[in-house]
Design a protein around this motif. Structure first.
Motif, PDB file in Angstrom:
ATOM      1  N   HIS A  10       0.841  -1.203   0.000  1.00 31.93           N
ATOM      2  CA  HIS A  10       0.000   0.000   0.000  1.00 31.93           C
ATOM      3  C   HIS A  10       0.873   1.250   0.000  1.00 31.93           C
ATOM      4  N   GLU A  11       2.024   1.212   0.663  1.00 28.23           N
ATOM      5  CA  GLU A  11       2.912   2.371   0.706  1.00 28.23           C
ATOM      6  C   GLU A  11       3.424   2.729  -0.675  1.00 28.23           C
ATOM      7  N   ASP A  12       3.738   1.711  -1.508  1.00 25.50           N
ATOM      8  CA  ASP A  12       4.159   1.985  -2.886  1.00 25.50           C
ATOM      9  C   ASP A  12       3.059   2.715  -3.639  1.00 25.50           C
ATOM     10  N   SER A  81      -7.162   3.574  -2.194  1.00 21.39           N
ATOM     11  CA  SER A  81      -6.614   2.803  -1.066  1.00 21.39           C
ATOM     12  C   SER A  81      -7.607   1.738  -0.624  1.00 21.39           C
ATOM     13  N   PHE A  82      -8.894   2.114  -0.604  1.00 22.22           N
ATOM     14  CA  PHE A  82      -9.940   1.152  -0.258  1.00 22.22           C
ATOM     15  C   PHE A  82      -9.979   0.019  -1.287  1.00 22.22           C
ATOM     16  N   CYS A  86      -9.178  -3.986  -0.643  1.00 26.08           N
ATOM     17  CA  CYS A  86     -10.178  -5.007  -0.972  1.00 26.08           C
ATOM     18  C   CYS A  86      -9.741  -5.892  -2.138  1.00 26.08           C
ATOM     19  N   ASP A  87      -8.530  -5.659  -2.642  1.00 30.66           N
ATOM     20  CA  ASP A  87      -7.960  -6.435  -3.738  1.00 30.66           C
ATOM     21  C   ASP A  87      -8.750  -6.262  -5.046  1.00 30.66           C
ATOM     22  N   HIS A  88      -9.425  -5.104  -5.185  1.00 32.06           N
ATOM     23  CA  HIS A  88     -10.084  -4.806  -6.457  1.00 32.06           C
ATOM     24  C   HIS A  88      -9.089  -4.241  -7.471  1.00 32.06           C
ATOM     25  N   ALA A  96      -9.907  -1.089 -12.297  1.00 33.32           N
ATOM     26  CA  ALA A  96     -10.818  -0.422 -11.360  1.00 33.32           C
ATOM     27  C   ALA A  96     -10.182   0.775 -10.678  1.00 33.32           C
ATOM     28  N   LYS A  97      -8.938   1.080 -10.997  1.00 34.66           N
ATOM     29  CA  LYS A  97      -8.293   2.212 -10.356  1.00 34.66           C
ATOM     30  C   LYS A  97      -8.980   3.508 -10.774  1.00 34.66           C
ATOM     31  N   LEU A  98      -9.368   4.324  -9.798  1.00 32.96           N
ATOM     32  CA  LEU A  98     -10.077   5.573 -10.061  1.00 32.96           C
ATOM     33  C   LEU A  98      -9.089   6.661 -10.441  1.00 32.96           C
ATOM     34  N   ASN A  99      -9.435   7.403 -11.462  1.00 32.59           N
ATOM     35  CA  ASN A  99      -8.544   8.414 -11.998  1.00 32.59           C
ATOM     36  C   ASN A  99      -8.884   9.792 -11.466  1.00 32.59           C
ATOM     37  N   PHE A 100      -7.879  10.575 -11.153  1.00 35.02           N
ATOM     38  CA  PHE A 100      -8.076  11.936 -10.648  1.00 35.02           C
ATOM     39  C   PHE A 100      -8.874  12.778 -11.637  1.00 35.02           C
ATOM     40  N   ARG A 101      -8.550  12.680 -12.911  1.00 34.39           N
ATOM     41  CA  ARG A 101      -9.223  13.491 -13.923  1.00 34.39           C
ATOM     42  C   ARG A 101     -10.714  13.134 -14.015  1.00 34.39           C
TER      43      ARG A 101
END
Length: 563
Positions: A10-12, A81-82, A86-88, A96-101
């Motif tokens: 998670h730190e990475d 992070s959530f 949850c290993d999503h 599934a990674k949410l993008n800032f934009r």
């Protein structure tokens, strides 16, 4: 920059986010340009994940972020992070990674949609209130540059029925003429139609209620019709308490509004040094059989300061000041917040070892007139109940206080008792439980319809207020000049039915606390150094989000209303 992020821990992941995401707490409104590499990285990530969230507008998420003032960067970090926990998302699955934009764009689209919802409206009610705020303006210099200069501007917030926030505008001069001009410009720009306006809500300052040049009068002249005056009843009750306190303890020369006598000095000392307040004594309970019974849900909906007044008033009546309550912090003293002043008066009574007759009289007045009147308004806040609440102020004053206090109350009502105007009295009579009062109201309304007076009337509080009145019809001998504007468009048969059977009500309130909440919202965004449209969009988004999401709903179920 890694073309394909591989996160082992998670730190990475967090370090990768911090490297590219802005950390400014208000970055959703930050107008500074981002470097090209960062923008390319955003676009690259959005292209990779465009399919996963393509049809998701994140409407509820946008509302939640605005409700709790969470920045885009913080939102992306928390959500991803959530998902990582949850290993999503992991080293093999980044879809599934949410993008800032994506968050930034959805949030702006949500604000734009909500901002459009305050345009093209047709109003029957308009509430407004103002506050002076310090903002920063950009001014041009002789060399073609710009400098930032702090300015004091009057910010006017507006609302309509169903607690809908209409936005705000600024006025440079702050007088009635310039504020009314700026208000009309704002309404026209948003295409908000006020030609069928029936009722206006505000506080009782002369700037608003001046019978010849006040804001309401200018509004009536603009739309060429009379409107019902719903001047905040809570503001009237504060003025009544203020006049009585000044009568008992001397006039005030202080910004906190407290008089300079012994009572005001002790209260001011307690507010400035709360840790040095005396211990609670064995005080005598205050006799008040008419103290209103309030439902728990109403108490729950009060502000912290209002609940404090309610609980301390009950403690005075019951003669029991709990340990938790006596150590609770009372709000700030202010000439504009007599709710807190009333609380300090009662707290001082329960700690005072040398009671004076004037303090005892003031405490009795605070509970029997101010606190009871305030709770009456919270229990029955409809506009039609405003005249009856004002009548109750006079009735309780007659019952519990001598003639000198009655004269002070009568003078205060002559200046601030707007619900004693004949137009408001007739509306209250039509909603009365007494059939005779309703019939009298009906007959007066029908006579005004036959007379059909169309010119602008001058709205003045009656000068012959009868403090001994037992009914609304006995308050003043003034005649009804025009039909109450709030009844315009209602046919004669419906009026007759209400007069015979009762049940009359209107979708308006007799106080302006919702407008005051809008002022607080405006204050929270107006001083941000961002364009006006961004401020307005953020304020509207926060207002709408508060209707969907409350702290209580999060504690219970976190249920969001469906679009």
């Amino acid at each position: 920059m890694r073309s394909s992020a591989q996160y082992e821990t998670h730190e990475d992941f967090r370090q990768e986010e911090e490297h590219f995401y802005p950390t400014d707490s208000d970055n959703e409104d930050n107008s500074q340009e981002e470097d090209t590499d960062t923008l390319d990285w955003y676009d690259d990530m959005e292209e990779k994940n465009s399919g996963f969230y393509r049809n998701t507008n994140f409407r509820n998420l946008s509302c939640a972020l605005d409700r709790f003032s969470i920045s885009n960067a913080a939102a992306v970090d928390v959500i991803n992070s959530f998902l990582l926990d949850c290993d999503h998302i992991n080293s093999h699955n980044q879809e599934a990674k949410l993008n800032f934009r994506k968050i930034e764009r959805c949030r702006k689209e949500n604000r734009k949609m909500l901002l459009s919802s305050i345009s093209n409206l047709k109003l029957s009610y308009l509430g407004f209130d103002g506050k002076q705020l310090k903002i920063t303006e950009q001014l041009p210099t002789l060399d073609g540059q710009t400098i930032r200069v702090p300015k004091i501007r009057e910010h006017i917030s507006m609302t309509t029925i169903q607690d809908k926030y209409l936005g705000f505008f600024t006025s440079e001069k702050g007088d009635a003429a310039s504020i009314s001009e700026n208000m009309f410009e704002y309404l026209e720009e948003r295409n908000i139609d006020i030609t069928d306006l029936k009722i206006v809500g505000c506080d009782g300052t002369a700037l608003n209620t001046g019978c010849n040049t006040g804001l309401i009068r200018r509004l009536e002249d603009k739309i060429d019709r009379n409107v019902q005056h719903s001047v905040c009843l809570l503001h009237c009750e504060e003025k009544v308490l203020e006049k009585v306190m000044f009568y008992l303890d001397g006039e005030s020369k202080n910004p906190d509004g407290l008089p300079d006598g012994p009572i005001g000095s002790e209260i001011r000392k307690a507010a400035n040094e709360p840790e040095n307040r005396p211990s609670v004594t064995d005080f005598a309970p205050i006799y008040c059989p008419e103290f209103p019974q309030i439902d728990a849900e109403i108490v729950k909906g009060m502000s912290r300061d209002q609940r404090m007044l309610f609980n301390i008033a009950k403690a005075c009546i019951e003669g029991k000041y709990s340990h938790r309550l006596r150590n609770s912090k009372i709000g700030h003293l202010s000439s504009a917040r007599w709710n807190n002043t009333a609380t300090y008066i009662l707290d001082h009574y329960m700690r005072c070892t040398n009671l004076s007759d004037k303090l005892t009289q003031l405490v009795n007045f605070t509970i029997k007139i101010y606190a009871c009147g305030f709770l009456d308004v919270k229990r029955q806040s409809n506009f039609v109940h405003g005249p009856l609440h004002t009548l109750n102020i006079m009735a309780r004053t007659r019952e519990f206080f001598p003639s000198d206090i009655q004269n002070v109350v009568l003078k205060a009502l002559s200046d601030n008792g707007f619900f004693l105007h004949k137009e408001n009295l007739v509306v209250g009579m039509l909603a009365s439980p007494d059939e005779q009062e309703r019939i009298k109201a009906y007959l007066q309304i029908m006579e005004s319809r036959r007379n059909n007076v169309t010119e602008r009337r001058v709205f003045r509080i009656p000068k012959d207020i009868n403090i001994n009145a037992q009914k609304l019809s006995e308050v003043t001998s003034d005649a009804l000049v025009i039909e109450p504007p709030v009844l315009k468009g209602i046919d004669d048969d419906q009026l007759m039915q209400w007069a015979q059977n009762g049940g009359f009500s209107v979708p308006y309130e007799c106080h302006s606390q919702r407008v005051e909440a809008a002022v607080q919202l405006t204050s929270s965004v107006a001083m941000k150094d961002i364009p006006f449209e961004s401020k307005l969009g953020k304020a509207v988004a926060i207002s709408e989000a508060r209707k969907k999401i409350t702290y209580n709903s999060i504690i219970k179920n976190y249920e969001l209303s469906e679009e």
